[in-house]
Design a protein around this motif. Structure first.
Motif, PDB file in Angstrom:
ATOM      1  N   ASP A 123      30.988  -4.357 -25.537  1.00 30.19           N
ATOM      2  CA  ASP A 123      31.181  -3.036 -24.907  1.00 30.19           C
ATOM      3  C   ASP A 123      31.216  -1.894 -25.918  1.00 30.19           C
ATOM      4  N   PHE A 124      30.972  -2.190 -27.200  1.00 34.54           N
ATOM      5  CA  PHE A 124      30.988  -1.157 -28.234  1.00 34.54           C
ATOM      6  C   PHE A 124      29.561  -0.870 -28.683  1.00 34.54           C
ATOM      7  N   ASN A 125      28.943  -1.832 -29.347  1.00 29.53           N
ATOM      8  CA  ASN A 125      27.559  -1.637 -29.802  1.00 29.53           C
ATOM      9  C   ASN A 125      26.643  -2.779 -29.393  1.00 29.53           C
ATOM     10  N   CYS A 126      27.135  -3.671 -28.524  1.00 29.20           N
ATOM     11  CA  CYS A 126      26.313  -4.780 -28.026  1.00 29.20           C
ATOM     12  C   CYS A 126      26.615  -4.938 -26.539  1.00 29.20           C
ATOM     13  N   VAL A 127      25.718  -4.439 -25.700  1.00 33.39           N
ATOM     14  CA  VAL A 127      25.964  -4.414 -24.260  1.00 33.39           C
ATOM     15  C   VAL A 127      24.846  -5.143 -23.518  1.00 33.39           C
ATOM     16  N   VAL A 173      33.458   2.505 -25.114  1.00 31.34           N
ATOM     17  CA  VAL A 173      33.437   1.907 -23.775  1.00 31.34           C
ATOM     18  C   VAL A 173      33.151   2.986 -22.736  1.00 31.34           C
ATOM     19  N   LYS A 174      33.837   4.126 -22.862  1.00 33.25           N
ATOM     20  CA  LYS A 174      33.617   5.245 -21.934  1.00 33.25           C
ATOM     21  C   LYS A 174      32.198   5.786 -22.072  1.00 33.25           C
ATOM     22  N   PHE A 175      31.720   5.902 -23.318  1.00 35.12           N
ATOM     23  CA  PHE A 175      30.375   6.426 -23.555  1.00 35.12           C
ATOM     24  C   PHE A 175      29.317   5.526 -22.945  1.00 35.12           C
ATOM     25  N   ASN A 176      29.431   4.236 -23.159  1.00 36.33           N
ATOM     26  CA  ASN A 176      28.423   3.313 -22.625  1.00 36.33           C
ATOM     27  C   ASN A 176      28.413   3.321 -21.103  1.00 36.33           C
ATOM     28  N   ASP A 177      29.579   3.391 -20.478  1.00 36.12           N
ATOM     29  CA  ASP A 177      29.626   3.471 -19.015  1.00 36.12           C
ATOM     30  C   ASP A 177      28.907   4.726 -18.520  1.00 36.12           C
ATOM     31  N   ARG A 178      29.202   5.868 -19.141  1.00 40.92           N
ATOM     32  CA  ARG A 178      28.621   7.144 -18.704  1.00 40.92           C
ATOM     33  C   ARG A 178      27.120   7.195 -18.987  1.00 40.92           C
ATOM     34  N   SER A 179      26.702   6.787 -20.168  1.00 47.96           N
ATOM     35  CA  SER A 179      25.281   6.884 -20.525  1.00 47.96           C
ATOM     36  C   SER A 179      24.444   5.905 -19.700  1.00 47.96           C
ATOM     37  N   ARG A 180      24.971   4.723 -19.414  1.00 50.16           N
ATOM     38  CA  ARG A 180      24.213   3.746 -18.634  1.00 50.16           C
ATOM     39  C   ARG A 180      24.062   4.201 -17.181  1.00 50.16           C
ATOM     40  N   TRP A 221      30.805  15.872 -18.909  1.00 48.41           N
ATOM     41  CA  TRP A 221      31.779  14.865 -19.339  1.00 48.41           C
ATOM     42  C   TRP A 221      32.635  15.434 -20.454  1.00 48.41           C
ATOM     43  N   GLN A 222      33.951  15.239 -20.403  1.00 50.61           N
ATOM     44  CA  GLN A 222      34.857  15.874 -21.359  1.00 50.61           C
ATOM     45  C   GLN A 222      34.613  15.435 -22.810  1.00 50.61           C
ATOM     46  N   TYR A 223      34.034  14.240 -23.015  1.00 47.23           N
ATOM     47  CA  TYR A 223      33.813  13.756 -24.372  1.00 47.23           C
ATOM     48  C   TYR A 223      32.382  13.963 -24.859  1.00 47.23           C
ATOM     49  N   PHE A 224      31.561  14.645 -24.065  1.00 46.76           N
ATOM     50  CA  PHE A 224      30.157  14.829 -24.427  1.00 46.76           C
ATOM     51  C   PHE A 224      30.011  15.527 -25.783  1.00 46.76           C
ATOM     52  N   ARG A 225      30.841  16.516 -26.046  1.00 42.70           N
ATOM     53  CA  ARG A 225      30.729  17.314 -27.268  1.00 42.70           C
ATOM     54  C   ARG A 225      30.962  16.488 -28.535  1.00 42.70           C
ATOM     55  N   LEU A 226      31.523  15.293 -28.411  1.00 39.10           N
ATOM     56  CA  LEU A 226      31.814  14.465 -29.579  1.00 39.10           C
ATOM     57  C   LEU A 226      30.589  13.747 -30.126  1.00 39.10           C
ATOM     58  N   PHE A 227      29.495  13.714 -29.343  1.00 42.40           N
ATOM     59  CA  PHE A 227      28.351  12.881 -29.711  1.00 42.40           C
ATOM     60  C   PHE A 227      27.142  13.706 -30.142  1.00 42.40           C
ATOM     61  N   LYS A 228      26.464  13.188 -31.164  1.00 43.54           N
ATOM     62  CA  LYS A 228      25.147  13.676 -31.554  1.00 43.54           C
ATOM     63  C   LYS A 228      24.167  12.536 -31.293  1.00 43.54           C
TER      64      LYS A 228
END
Length: 314
Positions: A123-127, A173-180, A221-228
């Motif tokens: 759930d981190f880098n292998c999904v 985990v939150k990022f992968n759920d949202r992006s998928r 998404w509240q955490y969107f700004r954290l990602f490039k």
């Protein structure tokens, strides 16, 4: 009087052997002495100087935060300010109150086989492979991908979010759920254009990367700004076997090959190079759920499709 060299060597060996049998050496900086009711915004800890140092009833021993190469520790300075530790080694804040992230890019791999990304899903880098990708006309595809992202530590607001979310594992985990979920909503992609070869995997990757960078679902998404978002590659992208299939069934190449074989056999009744043959190659589609195929308004049960190429009389 000089001692024999052999005796000197023997003493060294004995001292090393005895040391190995003793307690583990105390690591300076590894333990902190903190107030019993530790508060990350107000409490101050001191480094434990030696293993023999006594701790009174008002204090407790807590493990210090330890960072490795390229790791960043986000911590709370006070009620309004957050900071980052970047040096490799121990830092004067209990490990439970430091959120650890990496400055390196995170490479997320989605695949039917976990051996493609380390041997087990985490759930981190292998999904797992992505199922139920809904394309135009509500046709479902199965897919897998590789996505590179990095973290942004450039502002106090970002540091606050990084601290509150609790660390890289929780955030990913939150990022992968949202992006998928974002990639599953792909009704802007025409499946027939992909099947016909008009668009290919790199085109799907560009569409998907744009969705991740600019869709309302992601940017709100509240955490969107954290990602490039650095890069995205599509590894697998084919029609699903059926809506309820598991990811291992969804992504079997055999089903797609069966579809191509049925299409070629059915469309062989039309002369190559004609508009009717081109239309058949482009729009012929099958539904495994309903066990039928469609072309030009006709509904053809799969078991009534030709099983061999018809003989064309000169």
């Amino acid at each position: 009087m000089r001692k024999p060299f052999g005796l000197f060597v023997l003493l060294i060996v004995l001292s090393l052997s005895l040391g190995a049998c003793g307690p583990k050496p105390f690591e300076i900086g590894s333990l902190l002495v903190c107030p019993k009711n530790y508060d990350p915004a107000t409490s101050v800890c001191t480094e434990k100087k030696s293993a023999n140092e006594k701790v009174d009833s008002e204090h407790q021993e807590l493990p210090a935060a330890k960072l490795g190469v390229d790791e960043v520790g986000v911590y709370r300075v006070n009620t309004e300010m957050y900071g980052i530790y970047e040096r490799v080694g121990y830092h004067p804040t209990p490990s439970d109150y430091v959120r650890v992230y990496s400055r390196q890019q995170i490479h997320v791999v989605s695949d039917i086989d976990p051996n493609a990304c380390g041997g087990s899903y985490n759930d981190f880098n292998c999904v797992k492979a992505l199922s139920n990708v809904t394309l135009k006309g509500y046709q479902k595809f199965g897919a897998s991908y590789a996505l590179d992202v990095s973290m942004d530590f450039s502002s106090q607001q970002n540091l606050r979010l990084l601290y509150e979310v609790g660390g890289a594992a929780q955030l990913m985990v939150k990022f992968n759920d949202r992006s998928r979920d974002t990639l599953r909503d792909s009704t802007d992609i025409d499946p027939q254009k992909y099947i016909s070869g008009e668009i290919k995997k790199p085109d799907v990757a560009r569409i998907w990367l744009s969705k991740l960078e600019s869709s309302d679902y992601m940017t709100s998404w509240q955490y969107f700004r954290l990602f490039k978002f650095e890069d995205l590659a599509v590894r697998y992208f084919e029609p699903e076997k059926n809506d309820s299939a598991s990811s291992s069934q969804v992504l079997e190449d055999q089903e797609f090959q069966d579809f191509l074989r049925r299409r070629d056999l059915f469309c062989a009744q039309y002369e190559p190079g004609t508009s009717l043959r081109a239309e058949c190659d482009r729009t012929f589609v099958c539904s495994q759920t309903d066990n039928v195929c469609y072309f030009g308004g006709a509904i053809i049960p799969i078991d009534q499709l030709p099983t061999a190429t018809p003989t064309v009389t000169p």
